[in-house]
Design an enzyme around this catalytic site. Structure first.
Site, mmCIF file in Angstrom:
data_model
loop_
_atom_site.group_PDB
_atom_site.id
_atom_site.type_symbol
_atom_site.label_atom_id
_atom_site.label_comp_id
_atom_site.label_asym_id
_atom_site.label_seq_id
_atom_site.Cartn_x
_atom_site.Cartn_y
_atom_site.Cartn_z
ATOM 1 N N GLU A 174 -0.229 -9.348 -0.576
ATOM 2 C CA GLU A 174 -1.660 -9.665 -0.399
ATOM 3 C C GLU A 174 -2.381 -9.682 -1.751
ATOM 4 O O GLU A 174 -3.259 -10.504 -1.995
ATOM 5 C CB GLU A 174 -2.295 -8.654 0.549
ATOM 6 C CG GLU A 174 -1.764 -8.827 1.973
ATOM 7 C CD GLU A 174 -2.268 -7.776 2.934
ATOM 8 O OE1 GLU A 174 -1.835 -6.613 2.785
ATOM 9 O OE2 GLU A 174 -3.098 -8.090 3.790
ATOM 10 N N GLY A 206 0.768 -5.080 1.101
ATOM 11 C CA GLY A 206 -0.364 -5.160 0.184
ATOM 12 C C GLY A 206 0.024 -5.774 -1.154
ATOM 13 O O GLY A 206 -0.821 -6.360 -1.840
ATOM 14 N N ALA A 255 0.863 -1.191 0.000
ATOM 15 C CA ALA A 255 0.000 0.000 0.000
ATOM 16 C C ALA A 255 0.895 1.235 0.000
ATOM 17 O O ALA A 255 2.053 1.168 0.429
ATOM 18 C CB ALA A 255 -0.879 -0.026 1.235
ATOM 19 N N GLU A 269 3.925 -5.228 7.466
ATOM 20 C CA GLU A 269 3.036 -4.221 8.049
ATOM 21 C C GLU A 269 3.279 -4.006 9.537
ATOM 22 O O GLU A 269 3.158 -2.893 10.045
ATOM 23 C CB GLU A 269 1.570 -4.623 7.834
ATOM 24 C CG GLU A 269 1.061 -4.419 6.421
ATOM 25 C CD GLU A 269 1.274 -5.632 5.525
ATOM 26 O OE1 GLU A 269 2.167 -6.449 5.824
ATOM 27 O OE2 GLU A 269 0.545 -5.767 4.535
HETATM 28 C C1 LIG Z 1 -4.335 -1.417 3.588
HETATM 29 C C2 LIG Z 1 -3.705 -2.303 4.553
HETATM 30 C C3 LIG Z 1 -2.861 -3.421 4.135
HETATM 31 C C4 LIG Z 1 -1.606 -3.078 3.490
HETATM 32 C C5 LIG Z 1 -0.636 -2.394 4.122
HETATM 33 C C6 LIG Z 1 0.652 -2.176 3.447
HETATM 34 O O1 LIG Z 1 0.928 -2.650 2.371
HETATM 35 S S1 LIG Z 1 1.739 -1.196 4.274
HETATM 36 C C7 LIG Z 1 3.172 -1.195 3.241
HETATM 37 C C8 LIG Z 1 3.916 -2.462 3.329
HETATM 38 N N1 LIG Z 1 5.146 -2.364 2.581
HETATM 39 C C9 LIG Z 1 6.312 -2.073 3.141
HETATM 40 O O2 LIG Z 1 6.420 -1.929 4.340
HETATM 41 C C10 LIG Z 1 7.482 -1.948 2.223
HETATM 42 C C11 LIG Z 1 8.167 -0.645 2.464
HETATM 43 N N2 LIG Z 1 9.277 -0.421 1.568
HETATM 44 C C12 LIG Z 1 10.450 -1.042 1.670
HETATM 45 O O3 LIG Z 1 10.674 -1.878 2.514
HETATM 46 C C13 LIG Z 1 11.526 -0.644 0.706
HETATM 47 O O4 LIG Z 1 11.206 0.640 0.234
HETATM 48 C C14 LIG Z 1 11.684 -1.578 -0.520
HETATM 49 C C15 LIG Z 1 12.254 -2.916 -0.012
HETATM 50 C C16 LIG Z 1 10.371 -1.779 -1.213
HETATM 51 C C17 LIG Z 1 12.680 -0.928 -1.496
HETATM 52 O O5 LIG Z 1 13.876 -0.617 -0.828
HETATM 53 P P1 LIG Z 1 14.944 0.331 -1.512
HETATM 54 O O6 LIG Z 1 16.104 0.362 -0.568
HETATM 55 O O7 LIG Z 1 15.159 -0.083 -2.902
HETATM 56 O O8 LIG Z 1 14.288 1.772 -1.578
HETATM 57 P P2 LIG Z 1 13.836 2.751 -0.389
HETATM 58 O O9 LIG Z 1 13.439 1.995 0.831
HETATM 59 O O10 LIG Z 1 14.828 3.826 -0.238
HETATM 60 O O11 LIG Z 1 12.497 3.337 -1.012
HETATM 61 C C18 LIG Z 1 12.532 4.129 -2.196
HETATM 62 C C19 LIG Z 1 11.451 5.166 -2.108
HETATM 63 O O12 LIG Z 1 10.184 4.512 -2.136
HETATM 64 C C20 LIG Z 1 9.388 4.934 -1.054
HETATM 65 N N3 LIG Z 1 8.555 3.809 -0.649
HETATM 66 C C21 LIG Z 1 8.936 2.531 -0.466
HETATM 67 N N4 LIG Z 1 7.878 1.775 -0.158
HETATM 68 C C22 LIG Z 1 6.797 2.590 -0.176
HETATM 69 C C23 LIG Z 1 5.425 2.385 0.055
HETATM 70 N N5 LIG Z 1 4.920 1.168 0.348
HETATM 71 N N6 LIG Z 1 4.613 3.440 -0.033
HETATM 72 C C24 LIG Z 1 5.092 4.651 -0.327
HETATM 73 N N7 LIG Z 1 6.387 4.903 -0.552
HETATM 74 C C25 LIG Z 1 7.227 3.881 -0.471
HETATM 75 C C26 LIG Z 1 10.388 5.337 0.021
HETATM 76 O O13 LIG Z 1 9.812 6.216 0.949
HETATM 77 C C27 LIG Z 1 11.472 5.974 -0.811
HETATM 78 O O14 LIG Z 1 11.060 7.289 -1.110
HETATM 79 P P3 LIG Z 1 12.128 8.495 -1.199
HETATM 80 O O15 LIG Z 1 12.831 8.509 0.139
HETATM 81 O O16 LIG Z 1 13.030 8.117 -2.310
HETATM 82 O O17 LIG Z 1 11.287 9.683 -1.444
#
Ligand SMILES: CCC/C=C/C(=O)SCCNC(=O)CCNC(=O)[C@H](O)C(C)(C)COP(=O)([O-])OP(=O)([O-])OC[C@H]1O[C@@H](n2cnc3c(N)ncnc32)[C@H](O)[C@@H]1OP(=O)([O-])[O-]
Length: 748
Positions: A141, A138, A99, A161
């Protein structure tokens, strides 16, 4: 046949772009609303497969527009009679990062994820997820709603999450246990751990793993399953396998998360949601998931954890008061690095550098110590390699007893004793030996970078690197720029930190930098509380209930009381008379009696033997404190947990405001990242500055004023002017504090 027709990723992205263009004109959509900047694209491949490509860089997060596009494109695929099956993939080799976390901060708009995934699963045509890069939250999911999952071997999958204070609330808590069983689902959902594609295959999370073109493989599978029954492929209709020992499993999981989460509510809710999957029909389990998610979603903990997520990324966009910035400063390439001094820190740094793929010259003056360091470093590399399933980087390191061996390196990290005289000598030597332009970095936890830089011919090449022990494990690195450090030197230090897989925070030069400077008033308050009637147990219990892994006294027993004693002696704090401001010699008195903590079996607590780990209250210490109070005129009073927290934490926060005011940290995020990653501040409380905002700046100010009035001889309790200014400016939200710092007359 499909393989022959399938283009490379580059060509394929171009093809997708072309079909996207055609699609845009076909649906006549308006591009002015930004719709096509964040969407999913549709194309037809191999005649009968509808290919939907999520397109929302950088991680194809499921924003409102993406969700709407996905629904529209699924409808389209279902309505086209020629299309017999569907493949969903993500652009640029990333399936989906989940998400869109940014949306959580505002009112959520657009179609919700849950019915979208339910509709997908209900589809009469098979849907295959082609998973590359990441399938997280998500994103996974969504894949669980598909009927088949094909993953590239380098993919990472997970439901993280919980690390954002949430649970997998788009059906993840109900579908995952049905697919992989309760034990694995409980572990993955409560920890948020990412798994590799190989592990995912073993768990049954994915159906097929490929080393080649994932979309090709997914399309091939989609063609082969077209027209086949989907009954057994809809996870929501499957029964959740319930092992006979399920009750004990849930009991054990609940105890584990309560123990390790220290007050975090999301892991507990995760266990409850999986329990619902094990005991209720799917629809009722989903209701339970929704209710638990609603509670978490609006909690302060979720806000704190999501703030920390963005803060950890924001710190890479560093700036200094002199105007140097991350986006205008280019790091210099570094191939060969030297580490001087192979004590505990030097060894950890050597391992981190070698694991980052850099050539290292490791220097220790005595042959015997050098050989011992080599043995330990090799062992660390071998264990690390075993964990990662990669060969150990032993050949990256050359060991030498000669400091001349560093003559041709691009960068030196000095890691000798934390002693200014010794470090100055080493820096003078390095300045004479190293080739022109070599960066000279020092690993120090608080010594003056400018004083060291002054020993060298090129002070602009000198930067501090405050590593945290163990240096090859801990994520945090404070990169300390001095008055004369060049922007290129700072950029290079930040880059090297990133290469070592660290989160680096650029901070200014002052005694203790950010982390240790804030720690001082916190420790002082803990000592003063003992003088006033508290015990180490009471103080530690209050801090541990707040969420710290260890209270201040248990922590200090673990790290060794003699370390702080040495520093205080070097600063002549021990011998000085402290007339104007209060100083507690309690720590010094313990050290004088040889009580250095765990290593000597005695400290603030007693241990069964030197090196013992189980802290027990020590009657000797209690009577020592009583005598101490009597001798020095302290009358013991009752101290409660609230006072412990307010005195210790608000004094630390007050120093944080001073640090912001002095422009040592460029924003509150810097401080919060340092405290969560380096000082075990409970992550679900965001960090000290975020916590200050949650408590309310007026309350912090009021309490500091109150305690300062009671203790006029403790300057660290005197509220700093920035805190007053922020309160006077109407307590702006944390992301606006910097405006007040930069413009003291700001009324926002
Ligand atoms: C509805 C309920 C159910 C669902 C809930 C969910 O899914 S909750 C979500 C569950 N998912 C997670 O918890 C996954 C969270 N993300 C990660 O773990 C890592 O970003 C990665 C492994 C996807 C990529 O790692 P990497 O080292 O290659 O890259 P990096 O980490 O440096 O990120 C690059 C840029 O992308 C941005 N950004 C990233 N993800 C999101 C996002 N979901 N959204 C928005 N933005 C996001 C991040 O802020 C950064 O922006 P900046 O600073 O450049 O402006």
């Amino acid at each position: 046949m499909i393989f022959g027709r399938y283009p490379s990723r580059d060509k394929q992205d171009k093809a997708i772009a072309v079909s996207a263009k055609k699609f845009r004109s076909a649906v006549g959509s308006d591009t002015s609303n930004g719709l096509f900047g964040n969407m999913a694209l549709y194309s037809r491949v191999s005649g009968s497969v509808g290919l939907i490509t999520l397109q929302n860089p950088p991680v194809n997060a499921l924003s409102a527009v993406v969700r709407q596009s996905l629904i529209d494109l699924m409808d389209r695929a279902l309505s086209e009679p020629e299309v017999k099956s569907v493949v969903i993939c993500g652009q640029n080799g990333k399936f989906c990062g989940g998400a869109d976390i940014k949306e959580f901060r505002s009112d959520m708009t657009g179609p919700p994820l849950v019915p979208m995934i339910d509709r997908l699963e209900l589809s009469s045509k098979p849907v295959v997820a082609a998973i590359e890069g990441v399938a997280l939250g998500g994103g996974l999911e969504l894949a669980l709603g598909c009927h088949y999952r094909v993953a590239h071997s380098k993919t990472r999958l997970g439901l993280p999450e919980v690390t954002l204070g949430l649970l997998p609330g788009a059906g993840g808590t109900q579908r995952l246990p049905r697919l992989v069983g309760i034990p694995a689902a409980l572990e993955l959902i409560t920890t948020g751990r990412h798994v590799t594609a190989a592990e995912a295959l073993q768990l049954g999370l994915v159906d097929f793993v490929t080393d080649h073109n994932t979309i090709e493989a997914a399309v091939k599978l989609a063609l082969s399953v077209a027209g086949k029954s989907l009954d057994s492929r809809r996870i929501s209709t499957c029964k959740c396998p319930r092992p006979p020992y399920a009750d004990a499993l849930f009991e054990e999981a609940m105890q584990r998360v309560r123990r390790s989460a220290r007050g975090a509510i999301a892991p507990v809710a995760c266990v409850q949601a999986v329990h619902a999957a094990a005991t209720l029909p799917f629809a009722r389990g989903m209701e339970q998931e929704k209710q638990l998610m609603a509670t978490l979603f609006t909690s302060g903990q979720a806000r704190a954890l999501q703030y920390q997520f963005f803060a950890q990324r924001a710190v890479s966009r560093w700036s200094t008061p002199s105007g140097a910035r991350w986006d205008t400063s280019k790091p210099r390439p570094v191939h060969k690095v030297a580490v001087i001094g192979l004590g505990t820190m030097g060894r950890g740094i050597t391992v981190a550098l070698a694991q980052a793929g850099l050539s290292v010259v490791a220097v220790e003056t005595h042959e015997k110590q050098l050989m011992e360091a080599k043995r330990v470093v090799s062992g660390m590399l071998e264990r690390g390699a075993k964990r990662l399933g990669a060969p150990p980087a032993l050949d990256k390191i050359n060991y030498s007893c000669e400091i001349q061996a560093v003559a041709d390196v691009d960068l030196v990290i000095e890691a000798v004793f934390e002693d200014m005289v010794v470090k100055k000598t080493v820096f003078r030597q390095l300045s004479a030996i190293c080739k022109p332009g070599t960066f000279l970095f020092t690993n120090t936890s608080g010594l003056d970078i400018d004083e060291l830089a002054a020993q060298t011919r090129n002070p602009e090449l000198v930067v501090g690197m405050h590593f945290f022990a163990p240096a090859h494990v801990m994520k945090l690195l404070e990169v300390v720029y001095g008055r004369r450090s060049s922007s290129q030197a700072v950029a290079t230090a930040m880059k090297i930190g990133k290469n070592m897989d660290k989160i680096s925070v650029a901070v200014g030069n002052c005694s203790g930098f950010v982390g240790n400077r804030m720690l001082r008033p916190y420790l002082d308050q803990a000592f003063f509380l003992l003088e006033e009637g508290a015990t180490p147990e009471l103080v530690d219990q209050a801090l541990e209930e707040f969420g710290f892994a260890m209270g201040v006294f248990r922590m200090s027993d673990l790290s060794g009381l003699d370390i702080g004693w040495k520093v205080r002696k070097a600063k002549e704090m021990v011998s000085k008379t402290h007339q104007d401001c209060r100083y507690s010699p309690l720590g010094d008195l313990l050290c004088e009696r040889g009580r250095f903590g765990q290593k000597t079996g005695r400290g603030w607590y007693q241990y069964d033997k030197p090196g013992g780990r189980v802290a027990k209250p020590d009657p000797w210490l209690h009577s020592f404190l009583e005598k101490y109070r009597a001798q020095r005129g302290f009358v013991a009073r009752r101290i409660d947990h609230q006072e412990v927290l307010e005195r210790c934490l608000y004094a630390l926060i007050n120093e944080g405001f001073r640090i912001l005011e002095d422009r040592i940290a460029s924003g509150p995020e810097d401080i919060d990242v340092i405290y969560v990653l380096g000082y075990s501040w409970p992550r679900h409380r965001g960090g000290p500055m975020f916590y200050a905002q949650m408590v309310g700046l007026s309350r912090i100010l009021e309490k500091l004023e109150y305690y300062h009035q009671l203790h006029l001889d403790i300057p660290s309790l005197q509220p700093c002017s920035l805190l007053r200014k922020l309160v006077a400016n109407g307590r702006p939200p944390i992301h606006k504090w910097v405006e007040v710092i930069k413009n003291p007359h700001s009324h926002l």
